[in-house]
Each structure stands twice: as C-alpha cells, then as structure tokens.
Design a protein around this motif. Sequence first.
Motif, PDB file in Angstrom:
ATOM      1  N   ILE A   1       3.417   0.143   0.631  1.00 54.41           N
ATOM      2  CA  ILE A   1       5.039   0.352   0.192  1.00 54.41           C
ATOM      3  C   ILE A   1       6.223  -0.300  -0.890  1.00 54.41           C
ATOM      4  O   ILE A   1       6.546   0.445  -1.578  1.00 54.41           O
ATOM      5  N   CYS A   2       5.986  -0.857  -0.237  1.00 56.93           N
ATOM      6  CA  CYS A   2       6.612  -1.872  -0.625  1.00 56.93           C
ATOM      7  C   CYS A   2       5.972  -2.471  -2.684  1.00 56.93           C
ATOM      8  O   CYS A   2       7.508  -2.149  -3.542  1.00 56.93           O
ATOM      9  N   ASP A   3       5.335  -2.832  -2.634  1.00 54.25           N
ATOM     10  CA  ASP A   3       4.065  -2.593  -3.674  1.00 54.25           C
ATOM     11  C   ASP A   3       3.823  -1.535  -4.976  1.00 54.25           C
ATOM     12  O   ASP A   3       4.491  -1.629  -6.383  1.00 54.25           O
ATOM     13  N   ALA A   4       4.449  -0.156  -4.177  1.00 52.52           N
ATOM     14  CA  ALA A   4       4.913   0.844  -5.402  1.00 52.52           C
ATOM     15  C   ALA A   4       6.708   1.125  -4.821  1.00 52.52           C
ATOM     16  O   ALA A   4       6.379   1.432  -6.254  1.00 52.52           O
ATOM     17  N   SER A   5       7.277   0.985  -4.789  1.00 52.96           N
ATOM     18  CA  SER A   5       8.240   0.695  -4.658  1.00 52.96           C
ATOM     19  C   SER A   5       9.343   0.013  -3.695  1.00 52.96           C
ATOM     20  O   SER A   5       9.862   0.059  -2.014  1.00 52.96           O
ATOM     21  N   VAL A   6      10.189  -0.919  -3.730  1.00 54.25           N
ATOM     22  CA  VAL A   6      10.717  -2.284  -3.807  1.00 54.25           C
ATOM     23  C   VAL A   6      11.920  -0.954  -2.457  1.00 54.25           C
ATOM     24  O   VAL A   6      12.957  -1.124  -3.780  1.00 54.25           O
ATOM     25  N   PRO A   7      12.356  -1.458  -1.474  1.00 57.33           N
ATOM     26  CA  PRO A   7      13.394  -0.226  -0.853  1.00 57.33           C
ATOM     27  C   PRO A   7      14.360  -1.730  -0.575  1.00 57.33           C
ATOM     28  O   PRO A   7      14.583  -2.852  -0.664  1.00 57.33           O
ATOM     29  N   ASP A   8      15.363  -1.504  -0.124  1.00 58.55           N
ATOM     30  CA  ASP A   8      17.023  -2.119  -0.379  1.00 58.55           C
ATOM     31  C   ASP A   8      16.760  -3.211   1.178  1.00 58.55           C
ATOM     32  O   ASP A   8      17.473  -3.808   1.055  1.00 58.55           O
TER      33      ASP A   8
END
Length: 121
Positions: free
Chosen positions: A40-47
Amino acid sequence: MPSCLVVDDSKVIRKVARHILESLDLQVEEAGDGREALEICDASVPDVVLLDWNMPIMSGLDFLKELSRRNLPRPPKVIFCTTENGVDHIRAAVDAGADEYVMKPFDRDTLESKLQIVGVL
C-alpha cells in the motif's frame, strides 16, 4: 484530508481505529500485515501509519525497518500501537523509526493526542 494506514492483524482493532480516525477527519486504509502495508505504501504513501507490533507474515518492526530502507521523499509518521509495553520494545520501535507509541486498548482522546504530537492533526 490527511491519510492514515491502519496495520493490524485484528479486524476488530482495525474497525475501532477506522471509526476513531474517520471521526477525526482522516482518510483510512487498512492492512492485515506488514507485507500488505508495504504494498500500500509503495502505491501511495499515507501521512501516518498506525502500526501493530505482533502480526503474521511481517511484524510491525520488520515493516518499519523495510519502510525506512525505501528512502521515501516524505515518509509517513509512524505510531506503534501495541500491547508490548516493555522499555526494550519501545526503544526498538523508536530506533527503527517510530515517531510515537500508544498502548492497546486505546481511546479517541489518546489517539487524537498522538496524532497531534506527530503533526498530522
């Protein structure tokens, strides 16, 4: 709207965390283990990442170490959320890159306070 990734192998904990985080106006995604969280982080890094310690497949500590190896331009803040309260566990989490540490069970006020400390709220 800030985003949060809740990483915990317990569906109940993820549901409770989601409810609290959404009431604080955060966009929430969920992962059941560290490997799924990395994808998930590779696709879109959360805050911010709310991270359990003990999980199958990849522990929270292993996830955190792997996340730090990725040299992200804007890495997420990480709040360890666990039943592990020993000084050695807390030190290991901070050494691996955790920004904060919260004990389970947690409530809305505690989580809100930790999110303010790390600068997400």
